[in-house]
Design a protein around this motif. Sequence first.
Motif, short mmCIF file in Angstrom:
data_model
loop_
_atom_site.label_atom_id
_atom_site.label_comp_id
_atom_site.label_asym_id
_atom_site.label_seq_id
_atom_site.Cartn_x
_atom_site.Cartn_y
_atom_site.Cartn_z
N ASP A 292 0.84 -1.20 0.00
CA ASP A 292 0.00 0.00 0.00
C ASP A 292 0.88 1.25 0.00
OD1 ASP A 292 -2.29 -1.42 -0.09
OD2 ASP A 292 -2.65 -1.37 2.08
N VAL A 293 0.40 2.27 -0.69
CA VAL A 293 1.13 3.54 -0.70
C VAL A 293 0.97 4.22 0.65
CG1 VAL A 293 1.28 5.82 -1.77
CG2 VAL A 293 0.74 3.84 -3.17
N VAL A 294 2.08 4.68 1.21
CA VAL A 294 1.98 5.50 2.42
C VAL A 294 2.30 6.95 2.05
CG1 VAL A 294 2.51 3.64 4.04
CG2 VAL A 294 4.37 4.99 3.09
N ARG A 295 1.63 7.88 2.72
CA ARG A 295 1.90 9.29 2.42
C ARG A 295 3.10 9.77 3.20
NH1 ARG A 295 -4.07 11.79 1.07
NH2 ARG A 295 -4.21 10.54 -0.81
N THR A 296 3.99 10.49 2.53
CA THR A 296 5.21 10.99 3.14
C THR A 296 5.34 12.49 2.89
OG1 THR A 296 6.62 10.80 1.20
CG2 THR A 296 6.29 8.78 2.48
N THR A 297 6.41 13.07 3.40
CA THR A 297 6.64 14.50 3.15
C THR A 297 7.29 14.72 1.79
OG1 THR A 297 8.71 14.31 4.37
CG2 THR A 297 6.81 15.15 5.57
N SER A 298 7.59 13.64 1.06
CA SER A 298 8.08 13.76 -0.33
C SER A 298 7.04 13.14 -1.26
CB SER A 298 9.45 13.10 -0.49
OG SER A 298 9.50 11.83 0.13
N PRO A 299 5.88 13.80 -1.43
CA PRO A 299 4.73 13.19 -2.09
C PRO A 299 4.97 12.84 -3.56
CG PRO A 299 4.37 15.56 -1.79
CD PRO A 299 5.60 15.20 -1.00
#
Length: 455
Positions: A292-299
């Motif tokens: 699953d894709v996780v959201r990060t600060t480097s979108p």
Amino acid sequence: MRYVSTRGKAPLVGFTDQLLEGLAPDGGLYLPEEFPPLADIGSAADYTDAAVRITLPFVAGDIPADDWGMLLENAYRRFESPEVTPLVDIGNDHFLLELFHGPTLAFKDIAMQVLGDLFEYELKRRATSVTVIGATSGDTGAAAVQALADRQGIELFMLFPDGGISEAQRRQMTTCQAANVHNLAVDGSFDDCQDLVKAMFSDEAFRNRHGLSAVNSINWARVMMQVVYYAVAVARLNRPVTFSVPTGNFGNVYAGHVARRMGADIKGLIIASNRNDILTRFHAESVMEIRDVVRTTSPSMDIQVSSNLERFVFEALGHDGSATEAFMTEFRSNQSIADHKVADAYRNAFSAAMVTDAEGSEVIADLAARLNVLIDPHTAIGVGAVGKLKPEGPVVTLATAHPAKFSDAIAAATGDKPAVPDRLQAALNAPETFQSVPRDLETIKSIIAQSRQEF
Ligand SMILES: *Cc1c(COP(=O)(O)O)cnc(C)c1O
């Protein structure tokens, strides 16, 4: 120069045909039949001149040299730095290659500014029009909107993950009021957006009726324009270089691979991943497995399915289109694949490291405190990967975006918001226009069909 599809079932075409088609009709990605040797660019004192020399063989037979030179002149004149991609020394034989001096402050401008002029040039020659559809993890969308707004013969539909990109990224797209630009906020991830775009391309009737075209890095012209700055950086440093590349869709680091294949003196290529580390796990474990894709600060790197990998797979499998298709089909249906031939080639070509948001944040704080250099969260993943792998110098980390595009992450790391350049400030204040859409192919197709009738 002629172009082949990675799935091996499409006819060979010239540069402008593959440009306008985007994806090959057999579902594959286009590649030049062979990589030409790298042109002599001396010390690359003039970026545009180097770009013309390096890329001319790729357009040979389709675009006259004088026209090509003029197109690139026009594109790179819009960059704020006369060097286009300046190198910044951050000590220990480590440099940043700043790729964010174009109109939308991210590296996507380097190819997209050329694509805007090039599409208009070719559509005028053919007296025809196209519908450009694209998926964006943030920066491609902004760059495409800026490059294609108000262009004759082009209708642009840009799909982006609702809530999955930074506010500055969204506003750079949605504050564009050009009538030919349509921003669609999709209830899903970037991978969902990319799959929807691919599905529209695989519907042959739809594709032909609307003259679909692509500006994502599935379009070879994007990769080709990115080859240039690798060769330019090597020429300026005049030594063999290791590059660290913050990667999501594998487009940028693949361009580095092509530069090396053409003869650029590249010692190493580092794949730098955020927590969406499918490419890094593939390197360590030889198994490529979707999570699953996780959201990060480097979108812009919040991606699991890296579409450009297919070009590398094709090469690793000896240019066998059927084997490439089987690989991709198994990967998508099983969500995972283990193939030793591909994995070995991949490990030989690249090294890889994953960097978390917290580690990236430390890197941002450290460079700001020690050197007064601000970097964005994507660039921080690249610098962090260098810290983990410790390659011998010289090392060049690609600085892929201006820090002001991700001011929340910068403020969290350093305590201060970065100064906002004028080019971005205008977008932050203007009213937004976009349409929210479900993650549903038919709904999106009908929106495109309706707008095209008005076109
Ligand atoms: C698009 C993007 C990336 C990832 O590039 P790929 O070609 O997808 O590997 C990294 N950083 C920024 C800022 C981007 O916009």
